[in-house]
Scaffold this motif. Sequence first.
Motif, short mmCIF file in Angstrom:
data_model
loop_
_atom_site.label_atom_id
_atom_site.label_comp_id
_atom_site.label_asym_id
_atom_site.label_seq_id
_atom_site.Cartn_x
_atom_site.Cartn_y
_atom_site.Cartn_z
N GLN A 35 -7.57 11.73 0.55
CA GLN A 35 -7.11 11.87 -1.05
C GLN A 35 -5.56 11.69 -0.84
OE1 GLN A 35 -8.70 15.43 -2.58
NE2 GLN A 35 -10.80 15.03 -2.04
N LEU A 36 -4.95 11.30 -1.96
CA LEU A 36 -3.69 11.39 -2.22
C LEU A 36 -3.65 12.19 -3.47
CD1 LEU A 36 -2.39 7.76 -1.93
CD2 LEU A 36 -1.81 9.66 -0.37
N VAL A 37 -2.37 13.44 -3.24
CA VAL A 37 -2.17 14.12 -4.35
C VAL A 37 -0.77 14.16 -4.84
CG1 VAL A 37 -2.21 16.36 -5.37
CG2 VAL A 37 -4.28 15.56 -4.13
N VAL A 241 5.69 6.65 -3.06
CA VAL A 241 4.04 6.21 -3.67
C VAL A 241 4.31 6.08 -5.04
CG1 VAL A 241 1.69 6.31 -3.63
CG2 VAL A 241 3.09 6.85 -1.51
N LEU A 242 4.37 4.83 -5.71
CA LEU A 242 4.43 5.06 -7.35
C LEU A 242 3.04 4.98 -7.78
CD1 LEU A 242 6.88 1.97 -7.49
CD2 LEU A 242 7.24 4.42 -7.50
N GLU A 243 1.87 4.46 -7.02
CA GLU A 243 0.62 4.56 -7.85
C GLU A 243 -0.52 4.40 -6.49
OE1 GLU A 243 -1.99 2.05 -10.88
OE2 GLU A 243 -0.09 1.29 -10.43
N ALA A 244 -1.52 5.07 -6.98
CA ALA A 244 -2.62 5.09 -6.02
C ALA A 244 -3.83 5.04 -6.75
CB ALA A 244 -2.53 6.26 -4.86
N ALA A 245 -5.11 4.55 -6.35
CA ALA A 245 -6.14 4.48 -6.86
C ALA A 245 -7.42 4.45 -5.86
CB ALA A 245 -6.26 3.39 -7.93
N PRO A 246 -8.62 4.82 -6.13
CA PRO A 246 -9.72 4.83 -5.23
C PRO A 246 -10.15 3.51 -4.94
CG PRO A 246 -10.01 6.42 -6.81
CD PRO A 246 -8.87 5.83 -7.18
#
Length: 276
Positions: A35-37, A241-246
């Motif tokens: 996970q990224l939070v 990190v500007l954006e992350a998605a599954p």
Amino acid sequence: MGEPCRGSSAAAGNVPRVKIAVCVKYVPDIQSDRQLVGGRTVRDGGDGTLNELDENALEAALSLVEASGEGEVVVVTVGPDDAVDAVRRGLQMGADEAVHVLDDAIVGSDAIGTAHVLAAALRQVGGVDLVVTGMAGLDGLTSLVPAALAALLDVPALPLAAQVDVTGSTVRVTRHLDHATEVLEADLPALVSVTDQANEPRYPNFKGIMAAKKKPVTTLTLADLGLDAALVGAAGARTEVLEAAPRPAREDRVLITDTGDAGVRLAAYLVENQLV
């Protein structure tokens, strides 16, 4: 860093007594749901482990010491409370002592910030002749830390080694590129990163596990290292990190129920889709 090794062991083929520091990382289990939070990898969920590629670095260091019949291996990590498990694994494999840098100010550090902390920790350890790292961390796969760390320590970097040898005060590595094999040499002190082709890491046995319980683990803070907190953490990070998605679910999977002819049907599918 310490002075280059000058001693040697004739029985070991002129292999010197070296003090080797192995930098390891505590990473989320690659089989778990990571996970990224807030743009940061969650590292305290209880499912972390020693970075698999760092086991190759530990094996390379331990093998060098065993070849000489004398020497010392110190395992160093930077991370949260759970990261101590990574260095304890190193102790179980055979390292002599461990250093764990633990400080809330480090949270959010990128590869460069991590390299700053490791460099300060290695200076604190003192007398290190050779630094060994894995080729990458399996969480970020940037492969930036080894080169950045060598630059901060002002020592030669010999990256992506498939074989490491130390003779006298010289380290020699062999590395395999796509269309060539290179042999690199440098005077100690130096830094080497090793690939997963370098060796087959040993598995800790019962004796090693029990012995590790008596080996020292030193916990250090940024204050202990005399390191400016502005160089680390989110404030000191040079990447963001500007954006992350599954990862999206795969929609092109073909499931075949085996009724005795699954092999034939799979072969037909591969041929039909020009996959063989």
